[in-house]
Scaffold this motif. Structure first.
Motif, PDB file in Angstrom:
ATOM      1  N   ILE A 107       0.842  -1.208   0.000  1.00  0.00           N
ATOM      2  CA  ILE A 107       0.000   0.000   0.000  1.00  0.00           C
ATOM      3  C   ILE A 107       0.868   1.245   0.000  1.00  0.00           C
ATOM      4  O   ILE A 107       0.597   2.204  -0.737  1.00  0.00           O
ATOM      5  N   ILE A 108       1.924   1.260   0.805  1.00  0.00           N
ATOM      6  CA  ILE A 108       2.832   2.408   0.832  1.00  0.00           C
ATOM      7  C   ILE A 108       3.503   2.586  -0.519  1.00  0.00           C
ATOM      8  O   ILE A 108       3.624   3.704  -1.029  1.00  0.00           O
ATOM      9  N   GLN A 109       3.916   1.484  -1.119  1.00  0.00           N
ATOM     10  CA  GLN A 109       4.576   1.547  -2.424  1.00  0.00           C
ATOM     11  C   GLN A 109       3.638   2.130  -3.484  1.00  0.00           C
ATOM     12  O   GLN A 109       4.035   2.995  -4.266  1.00  0.00           O
ATOM     13  N   VAL A 110       2.394   1.692  -3.497  1.00  0.00           N
ATOM     14  CA  VAL A 110       1.428   2.197  -4.479  1.00  0.00           C
ATOM     15  C   VAL A 110       1.141   3.669  -4.239  1.00  0.00           C
ATOM     16  O   VAL A 110       1.072   4.464  -5.186  1.00  0.00           O
ATOM     17  N   SER A 111       1.002   4.060  -2.976  1.00  0.00           N
ATOM     18  CA  SER A 111       0.707   5.472  -2.700  1.00  0.00           C
ATOM     19  C   SER A 111       1.893   6.367  -3.051  1.00  0.00           C
ATOM     20  O   SER A 111       1.695   7.475  -3.551  1.00  0.00           O
ATOM     21  N   TRP A 112       3.103   5.916  -2.797  1.00  0.00           N
ATOM     22  CA  TRP A 112       4.282   6.708  -3.156  1.00  0.00           C
ATOM     23  C   TRP A 112       4.433   6.827  -4.653  1.00  0.00           C
ATOM     24  O   TRP A 112       4.774   7.885  -5.176  1.00  0.00           O
ATOM     25  N   GLU A 113       4.209   5.720  -5.367  1.00  0.00           N
ATOM     26  CA  GLU A 113       4.323   5.770  -6.814  1.00  0.00           C
ATOM     27  C   GLU A 113       3.243   6.663  -7.421  1.00  0.00           C
ATOM     28  O   GLU A 113       3.468   7.336  -8.405  1.00  0.00           O
ATOM     29  N   GLY A 114       2.066   6.678  -6.798  1.00  0.00           N
ATOM     30  CA  GLY A 114       0.975   7.528  -7.288  1.00  0.00           C
ATOM     31  C   GLY A 114       1.240   8.994  -7.079  1.00  0.00           C
ATOM     32  O   GLY A 114       0.815   9.832  -7.870  1.00  0.00           O
ATOM     33  N   SER A 115       1.978   9.322  -6.027  1.00  0.00           N
ATOM     34  CA  SER A 115       2.276  10.740  -5.767  1.00  0.00           C
ATOM     35  C   SER A 115       3.584  11.179  -6.389  1.00  0.00           C
ATOM     36  O   SER A 115       3.965  12.341  -6.256  1.00  0.00           O
ATOM     37  N   GLY A 116       4.290  10.268  -7.035  1.00  0.00           N
ATOM     38  CA  GLY A 116       5.516  10.626  -7.732  1.00  0.00           C
ATOM     39  C   GLY A 116       6.779  10.548  -6.892  1.00  0.00           C
ATOM     40  O   GLY A 116       7.844  10.970  -7.327  1.00  0.00           O
TER      41      GLY A 116
END
Length: 73
Positions: free
Chosen positions: A62-71
């Motif tokens: 979840i952290i990985q997806v959220s970080w990738e989504g925010s750049g």
């Protein structure tokens, strides 16, 4: 077209692989606990540790997806 999504396909495949590994680990632990006649408290400790490992893996995803989504990543 497939080359464009290769990284995403690899990521999904790796996540499914880890989910399958956690499932098989759980089945093996369940078998060992049954054959070893482990008391209930010991079973709760073992399943709690296994759950925390799975929860950490899901949280990482979840952290990985959220970080990738925010750049960030």
């Amino acid at each position: 077209m497939l080359n464009q999504y290769m990284e995403q396909i690899e990521s999904i495949g790796l996540n499914l692989f880890f989910a399958a590994i956690f499932f098989f680990i759980g089945m093996a632990i369940n078998d060992v606990l049954k054959q070893g006649k482990v008391p209930k408290f010991g079973r709760y400790v073992v399943w709690g540790v296994l759950f925390l490992g799975c929860a950490g893996f899901v949280t990482k995803g979840i952290i990985q997806v959220s970080w990738e989504g925010s750049g960030i990543g």
